[in-house]
Enzyme design. Structure first.
Site, short mmCIF file in Angstrom:
data_model
loop_
_atom_site.label_atom_id
_atom_site.label_comp_id
_atom_site.label_asym_id
_atom_site.label_seq_id
_atom_site.Cartn_x
_atom_site.Cartn_y
_atom_site.Cartn_z
N ARG A 279 48.61 47.28 17.26
CA ARG A 279 48.39 48.14 18.32
C ARG A 279 46.96 48.66 18.63
O ARG A 279 46.84 49.97 19.36
CB ARG A 279 49.43 49.50 18.25
CG ARG A 279 50.93 49.01 18.24
CD ARG A 279 51.67 50.24 18.31
NE ARG A 279 53.22 49.90 18.40
CZ ARG A 279 53.97 49.88 17.22
NH1 ARG A 279 53.52 50.35 16.07
NH2 ARG A 279 55.24 49.51 17.20
N LYS B 44 36.99 44.28 29.98
CA LYS B 44 38.09 43.38 30.36
C LYS B 44 38.33 42.47 29.29
O LYS B 44 37.39 41.57 28.92
CB LYS B 44 37.71 42.81 31.72
CG LYS B 44 37.72 43.75 32.80
CD LYS B 44 37.62 42.94 34.18
CE LYS B 44 37.81 43.87 35.38
NZ LYS B 44 37.47 43.09 36.62
N GLU C 155 25.42 34.78 37.12
CA GLU C 155 25.85 36.32 37.20
C GLU C 155 24.70 37.43 37.12
O GLU C 155 24.95 38.35 37.60
CB GLU C 155 26.77 36.43 35.70
CG GLU C 155 27.90 35.53 35.62
CD GLU C 155 29.11 35.88 36.43
OE1 GLU C 155 29.09 36.84 37.34
OE2 GLU C 155 30.14 35.18 36.20
N LYS D 85 25.64 46.73 35.10
CA LYS D 85 27.19 46.67 34.86
C LYS D 85 27.65 47.92 34.18
O LYS D 85 28.70 48.46 34.59
CB LYS D 85 27.40 45.42 33.93
CG LYS D 85 29.00 45.28 33.46
CD LYS D 85 29.62 44.24 33.67
CE LYS D 85 31.11 44.21 33.60
NZ LYS D 85 31.54 42.85 33.34
N GLU E 120 38.53 49.33 37.88
CA GLU E 120 38.42 48.77 39.02
C GLU E 120 39.16 49.28 40.14
O GLU E 120 40.14 48.77 40.77
CB GLU E 120 38.90 47.22 38.68
CG GLU E 120 38.44 46.46 39.82
CD GLU E 120 38.25 44.99 39.65
OE1 GLU E 120 37.64 44.50 38.53
OE2 GLU E 120 38.73 44.06 40.42
N ARG F 8 33.81 49.00 41.02
CA ARG F 8 33.72 47.77 40.12
C ARG F 8 34.13 46.44 40.87
O ARG F 8 33.68 45.32 40.16
CB ARG F 8 34.57 48.02 38.81
CG ARG F 8 34.40 46.90 37.84
CD ARG F 8 35.26 47.35 36.39
NE ARG F 8 34.93 46.25 35.44
CZ ARG F 8 35.21 46.26 34.16
NH1 ARG F 8 35.53 47.36 33.57
NH2 ARG F 8 35.16 45.29 33.38
N ASN G 147 32.89 41.30 41.70
CA ASN G 147 33.66 40.09 41.95
C ASN G 147 33.02 39.14 43.06
O ASN G 147 33.63 38.25 43.82
CB ASN G 147 35.10 40.50 42.21
CG ASN G 147 35.96 41.00 40.88
OD1 ASN G 147 35.49 40.52 39.83
ND2 ASN G 147 36.86 41.83 41.14
N HIS H 228 34.02 35.81 43.88
CA HIS H 228 34.98 35.36 42.83
C HIS H 228 36.20 34.71 43.64
O HIS H 228 36.90 33.99 43.03
CB HIS H 228 35.51 36.35 41.86
CG HIS H 228 34.31 36.65 40.79
ND1 HIS H 228 33.19 36.85 41.03
CD2 HIS H 228 34.53 36.52 39.32
CE1 HIS H 228 32.28 36.80 39.97
NE2 HIS H 228 33.32 36.84 38.76
N HIS I 223 37.48 31.43 42.13
CA HIS I 223 38.61 30.97 41.48
C HIS I 223 39.46 30.15 42.04
O HIS I 223 40.20 29.24 41.17
CB HIS I 223 39.54 32.49 41.49
CG HIS I 223 39.05 33.46 40.38
ND1 HIS I 223 39.23 34.90 40.41
CD2 HIS I 223 38.13 33.57 39.19
CE1 HIS I 223 38.55 35.45 39.42
NE2 HIS I 223 38.06 34.52 38.71
N HIS J 198 32.58 28.44 34.70
CA HIS J 198 32.86 29.67 35.63
C HIS J 198 31.78 29.95 36.36
O HIS J 198 31.62 30.38 37.71
CB HIS J 198 33.19 30.70 34.78
CG HIS J 198 33.77 32.06 35.13
ND1 HIS J 198 34.64 32.11 36.35
CD2 HIS J 198 33.02 33.04 35.10
CE1 HIS J 198 34.71 33.50 36.83
NE2 HIS J 198 33.65 34.09 36.04
#
Ligand code: NAD
Ligand code: GLY
Length: 370
Positions: A122, A144, A186, A228, A238, A242, A246, A249, A253, A267
């Protein structure tokens, strides 16, 4: 010496240290976060072969035992199978909640390890030691964590913030040039989305960053992390700003899905091409001056990043197939697509209600098949 950047998240606040030689200080820096004088170190075969011995020695010098868990490099490790294997190996080490897991690698190792740490018993603490430019400026910061499934990337995951991030610029010396370029996408993203001055500095100094000249590299990584950290502190989950991270993206993607998440398109390369497309699409929609789009594309191309569909294997792509991937995006709603678009250099915004037809027409104009 390092530049220390705070990620201001209250009880979950942490520091990102950016500097040369941090690996050698890892033991002393990580020790305060451990209770039993040990840390499981998750790394991939490539990184471990290059830098594992040095990290082990540094941890020992700080009074910590390193318990290595070495996984196969590559995106396929960020999977349910990879997670099951890693969880089992953590259990076999009898790690408990007082122990810290250290992620030592690129975004694949960081995302997988972070997610395993989020759910192991946990939740246990973890530390990031990112070893790619992409991981130093983006994936190791912000919490993330995720794995991929056959239905798509990063679909199963959790927000789990690290306790500390050590971005040692010296580790980048062994990174292949193609991976440097992918990470640089990036870096340039931060300028393009919200800091015109940084973008202009990168126009002048990008080659020095890619050549790993220490002063330029240090400024590029530190400014990226600073941006960031600021965005994550304001919008951890997000809900708003935030999402600007992206930029590129939605296109990226879709292209990664079409090219199979492999070597054909890394990526960071997908993000570079995605940003070029986002700027040109914004210009085509009269949202952004054409000359700003040209300047963004010029800077990406100067770094050796793909900026046109014809630059990547798989061309000509099907516009319908690309749009269908976009429609499956986590953020698409009721057949409308979400994009981060731009009003100019350094001025990104979220466009939540984009109809698919103009996107399809745009992709055809970019050389895709209908
Ligand atoms: P990666 O982790 O696959 O690393 C790229 C390659 O470089 C690997 O083969 C690795 O073994 C090698 N490598 C790593 N460090 C090295 C070094 N110092 N010297 C030599 N070789 C080295 O890829 P990446 O680009 O770092 O990360 C991509 C992943 O990050 C994707 O899965 C993406 O989804 C994820 N990501 C996550 C976030 C986030 O916020 N969590 C953000 C961006 C990207
Ligand atoms: N890489 C996007 C984010 O961290 O939000």
């Amino acid at each position: 010496m390092s530049q220390d950047i705070a990620v201001g998240l209250g009880a979950r606040a942490y520091e990102v240290k950016v500097g040369n030689g941090l690996l050698d200080r890892a033991g002393a820096l990580i020790a305060p976060f451990t209770r039993r004088g040990r840390t499981a170190v998750v790394s991939d075969e490539t990184v471990w072969a290059l830098h594992g011995e040095r990290l082990t020695a540094a941890l020992r010098a700080g009074g910590l035992d390193a318990l290595p868990i070495v996984v196969a490099p590559g995106e396929q490790t960020k999977s349910f199978e990879g997670l099951a294997d890693l969880s089992d190996r953590l259990l076999a080490l009898e790690l408990d909640r007082g122990d810290v897991v250290t992620a030592f690698g690129g975004g694949v190792v960081g995302d997988l390890t972070g997610f395993a740490a989020a759910i192991y018993k946990r939740g246990v603490d973890f530390v990031q030691i990112p070893t790619t430019l992409l991981a130093q400026v983006d994936s190791s910061v912000g919490g993330k964590t995720a794995i991929d499934t056959p239905r798509g990337k990063n679909l199963i995951g959790a927000f789990h913030q690290p306790r500390l991030v050590l971005a040692d610029l010296a580790v980048l010396a062994t990174l292949p040039p193609r991976e440097m370029r992918a990470g640089y996408a990036e870096v340039i993203k931060y300028g393009l989305l919200g800091d015109l001055g940084f973008f202009e500095w990168l126009e002048a100094e990008g080659a020095a960053v890619l050549a790993r000249e220490p002063a330029a590299l240090s400024r590029a990584v530190a400014r990226s992390v600073e941006m960031k950290a600021e965005i994550v502190a304001e919008d951890e989950r997000e809900q708003g700003r935030r999402a600007l991270l992206n930029l590129g993206h939605t296109f990226a993607h879709a292209l990664e899905a079409e090219t199979g998440y492999g070597d054909a398109l890394l990526h960071g390369e997908a993000v570079g091409l995605g940003m070029a497309l986002a700027f040109r699409f914004s210009a085509a929609q009269s949202l952004c001056p054409g000359q700003d789009a040209e300047r963004a594309v010029r800077a990406l191309a100067a770094a050796g990043l793909p900026t046109a569909l014809s630059d990547i294997p798989g061309h000509p792509f099907s516009a319908a197939a690309l749009v269908s991937h976009m429609a499956q995006d986590k953020k698409a709603e009721g057949g409308r697509l979400t994009f981060i678009l731009v009003r100019g250099l350094g001025e990104a915004f979220t466009a939540k209600d984009v109809a698919p037809e103009p996107v399809r027409d745009f992709l055809v104009a970019e050389g895709a098949k209908p």
